[in-house]
Every structure is written in structure tokens, then in C-alpha cells.
Enzyme design. Structure first.
Site, PDB file in Angstrom:
ATOM      1  N   CYS A 217       0.686  -1.216   0.018  1.00 13.85           N
ATOM      2  CA  CYS A 217       0.181  -0.028   0.033  1.00 13.85           C
ATOM      3  C   CYS A 217       0.996   1.274   0.010  1.00 13.85           C
ATOM      4  O   CYS A 217       0.639   2.276  -0.813  1.00 13.85           O
ATOM      5  CB  CYS A 217      -1.116  -0.015   1.258  1.00 13.85           C
ATOM      6  N   CYS A 218       1.786   1.253   0.871  1.00 19.60           N
ATOM      7  CA  CYS A 218       2.654   2.437   1.034  1.00 19.60           C
ATOM      8  C   CYS A 218       3.508   2.537  -0.473  1.00 19.60           C
ATOM      9  O   CYS A 218       3.756   3.751  -0.889  1.00 19.60           O
ATOM     10  CB  CYS A 218       4.017   2.203   2.196  1.00 19.60           C
ATOM     11  N   CYS A 299      -0.647   8.762   7.089  1.00 19.62           N
ATOM     12  CA  CYS A 299      -1.843   8.583   6.885  1.00 19.62           C
ATOM     13  C   CYS A 299      -2.773   8.409   8.098  1.00 19.62           C
ATOM     14  O   CYS A 299      -2.409   7.670   8.970  1.00 19.62           O
ATOM     15  CB  CYS A 299      -1.983   7.291   5.917  1.00 19.62           C
ATOM     16  N   CYS A 302      -3.101   4.863   9.703  1.00 15.51           N
ATOM     17  CA  CYS A 302      -1.815   4.193   9.954  1.00 15.51           C
ATOM     18  C   CYS A 302      -1.070   4.936  11.063  1.00 15.51           C
ATOM     19  O   CYS A 302       0.108   4.812  11.402  1.00 15.51           O
ATOM     20  CB  CYS A 302      -0.947   3.961   8.716  1.00 15.51           C
ATOM     21  N   CYS A 327       8.178   3.422   5.610  1.00 17.58           N
ATOM     22  CA  CYS A 327       7.342   3.271   4.757  1.00 17.58           C
ATOM     23  C   CYS A 327       8.061   2.816   3.134  1.00 17.58           C
ATOM     24  O   CYS A 327       7.197   2.604   2.448  1.00 17.58           O
ATOM     25  CB  CYS A 327       6.212   4.319   4.415  1.00 17.58           C
TER      26      CYS A 327
END
Ligand code: SF4
Length: 359
Positions: A217-218, A299, A302, A327
Site C-alpha cells: 500500500c505504501c 496517513c 496508520c 514506509c
């Protein structure tokens, strides 16, 4: 000698062309008496950021302070950075020669480390040719750096990566910051296909499930957009501080990034308290979440507030055991391979998102 906010001890090496304005005549060049005007050469104990008066009449001035008293002032007519000045070589001249870039970074380190961050920024922007990008996530450090850049009117490409999952407070601060400084901040977005592929495979919040999914995702929302934000740049300004975490302890003022960029951390030796003091003193807008214990901003899903005494980055991906808590923006080798693996489908073919994420 004081220039702007900087102060350095120095020694007057030469006195030339002394004039006594009362007599409108040349005076003995051996000394500069009260009210005399002359040309002097000063050798400083440490480098200092300065403009020539011809370049910038407002900042190309100095004040001389002798034994705690202002003894005079003047215009900066020329600067001789001496034999150990920041080297003439510039990043663009070095090209693909990584060893040359590493040597250049080492010399920049030596010269920039003793300076105030504001002066480091000025030197870096002057010494490094080509495009320089500053990436901001609107955290405390980034806001302080942006203020220094705007204060000195340094022409830098200011970029933020909008992952699509930021806090509402961060978006509000983004607007407030643009209004304050009167400049648009360039936004870079993830590729639609990469995000769609991630959500299809892992679910909208699938990053909670495994470290691999989180890194994927990162990668899709941050790392790949960052690569586009930095395309064609020779320098990258970031808000890293060495005491943010054990993993960042080795942060230097200038390092060579894996992408072959000069990565510049002007606040590398500042504590969080020092940055906070600077922001308060200068009326810099900061994220209201900081007051609620959100220290390192990222984010929304997170990032959580930290308790007193917890490490600064403990609130990032708090459900993971790995203490690195990065990340992939600042340590690609840690994240890139895993992220690509997580984005690859079960048959071994790269998904649409994975292909992009691995770029
Ligand atoms: Fe995705 Fe969380 Fe990384 Fe943001 S911080 S890109 S939401 S995993």
C-alpha cells in the site's frame, strides 16, 4: 561578525583604502578609526551563508561586533571561500559517477554541518545545480523548512504526496499553508490503477493484515508517486532528524540516496523541542493533531497518538512489531522488494498495481 541571524568569530586580515569622511581624504591604511570607511578582509573561523551586496542589497550586509559591542557594519563586496570551501563540482557535473557524488556529499556535509539550518538551505541551493525538490507531509519539521525556504525566497519545487488517506486536519493545514505563503504546493497522486489493484487484492484497509500488504500500500500510494515527484531532480530536501528513531540515528545533513540524488536533511541535528520552539517563535502554522499526541504525521488509518515517553515514530503502523517503522520513502531497499512481492498475483504475474509499484 553577524550576517542576518548568523554570528561567526573572525579576524581582520587586511585593511585597505581607508577614508576619513570628515576630511574627505585618504587616511592611514593601518587602522580603521571611528567613523572611517575602508575595505577590510575578514577571515572567519567557520563558514557562514552570505549574499554579495550586488546580488541582494537587503541581505548582503554585515555587522561587526567587538567585545560584545557593535563596532561597525558594512556591505559584503566579495567572498573568498578559501581553499577548503564547498567544492566547485556540482551535482550535474558529476552525472552518473556515484563515487564522485558520494565525495561531493561528504564535502557538503563538512561545510553544512556547522551552519544553522537556514544557512544550510541557502548553501545547498547555491551549490547543487539542477532541480531541487522539497517533499512535505505538513509535519512540524516540514513546516519549519518551508518557512525557511519562503523566508529566503529560495526557488524550490515544493511537493506533497496526497495518498488519499490523510487526516482532514492535514488537508486543512495544506490550505492554510498555501494561503500564508501565497504559493501553490504541487500535489502528486498515486496511479489510479495501482490503488485499484491493491484494493482489489487486499481490501480497502488490507494494510492491517500483513507487513507485506502494508508495504504494498505504501508503495502504491507513496513510494511510486515519490519517484515521479523526484524525476529529474539532483537534490531532495527532507525533514528527517537523527533523534526521531534508532533507525534514523545515522542521518547526515547530506547523503546520497539510492536514486542517485543528494538527500539533504537541514534539521538532522535539531531536537523536536528545537523545531517546536522555532515554529512557535516564527508563528508557523502547524497541525493541530500535534497537540493531541500525534507526533509523526502520516496517513490517518496508520497513525495514532503516542503516550509520553514513547518513541516519536511509535504511532506509525503501531500494530507492527518491527521497530523500523518506515514506509520505503527513506529506505527503498527495505520495502521495495517486499512491496512488489505482495502486489504480485498468485500465478506469479505482476498485477497492474504491482507493475507500477515496483517502478
Ligand atoms: Fe497505505 Fe497506511 Fe502506507 Fe498510507 S501509511 S500508504 S494508508 S499503508
Amino acid at each position: 561578525m553577524r550576517i542576518g541571524m548568523a554570528e561567526r568569530r573572525g579576524r581582520i586580515e587586511t585593511i585597505e583604502n581607508v577614508i576619513d569622511p570628515g576630511e574627505l581624504a585618504k587616511a592611514a591604511p593601518s587602522e580603521l578609526a571611528r567613523n572611517h570607511i575602508g575595505e577590510i578582509e575578514i577571515e572567519l573561523s567557520q563558514p557562514v551563508g552570505a549574499d554579495l551586496h550586488v546580488q541582494n542589497p537587503r541581505t548582503g550586509r554585515l555587522v561587526l561586533d567587538v567585545a560584545g559591542r557593535i563596532a561597525g557594519g558594512g556591505l559584503i563586496l566579495s567572498i573568498d571561500a578559501g581553499t577548503d570551501r564547498v567544492p566547485e563540482t556540482r551535482a550535474q557535473d558529476i552525472g552518473a559517477d556515484r563515487d564522485g557524488l558520494i565525495a561531493f556529499a561528504a564535502r557538503l556535509n563538512e561545510h553544512l554541518a556547522p551552519l544553522h539550518p537556514r544557512e544550510r538551505l541557502e548553501h545547498f541551493c547555491r551549490e547543487v545545480a539542477g532541480k531541487i525538490v522539497f517533499t512535505t507531509s505538513f509535519g512540524l519539521e516540514d513546516q519549519a523548512i518551508l518557512h525557511m525556504l519562503r523566508e529566503r525566497s529560495l526557488d524550490i519545487d515544493v511537493v506533497t504526496i496526497d495518498t488519499g488517506r490523510l487526516f482532514p486536519e492535514t488537508y486543512a493545514l495544506w490550505t492554510e499553508t498555501e494561503r500564508k505563503y501565497g504559493h501553490r504546493i504541487r500535489a502528486v497522486y498515486p496511479r489510479q490503477g495501482s490503488v485499484e489493484a491493491f484494493v482489489q487484492r487486499h481490501g480497502i484497509d488490507g494494510f492491517y493484515d500483513t507487513v507485506d500488504a502494508r508495504l504494498a500500500c505504501c508503495h502504491a500510494r507513496k513510494v511510486e508517486p515519490l519517484a515521479r515527484a523526484l524525476a529529474g531532480a539532483s537534490g531532495w530536501i527532507v525533514g528527517l532528524r537523527a533523534d526521531q528513531s534508532d533507525h534514523r540515528q545515522e542521518t547526515k545533513v547530506v547523503a546520497v540516496d539510492e536514486r542517485g540524488l543528494l538527500k539533504f536533511s537541514p534539521l538532522f541535528d535539531w531536537s523536536r523541542q528545537a523545531v517546536q520552539n522555532y515554529a512557535e517563535y516564527n508563528g508557523i502554522p502547524v497541525n493541530p493533531l500535534h497537540e493531541r499526541g500525534f507526533v509523526s504525521m502520516g496517513c490517518a488509518p496508520c497513525t495514532r497518538a503516542i503516550a509520553p515517553g514513547e518513541p516519536e515514530r511509535a504511532g506509525r503502523w503501531w500494530w507492527e512489531q518491527d521497530t523500523k517503522r518506515e514506509c520505503g520513502l527513506h529506505s527503498r531497499s527495505d520495502a521495495g522488494e517486499v512491496a512488489q512481492r505482495a502486489a504480485v498475483g498468485p500465478t506469479g504475474t505482476t498485477t497492474k498495481g504491482g507493475s507500477s509499484a515496483g517502478a
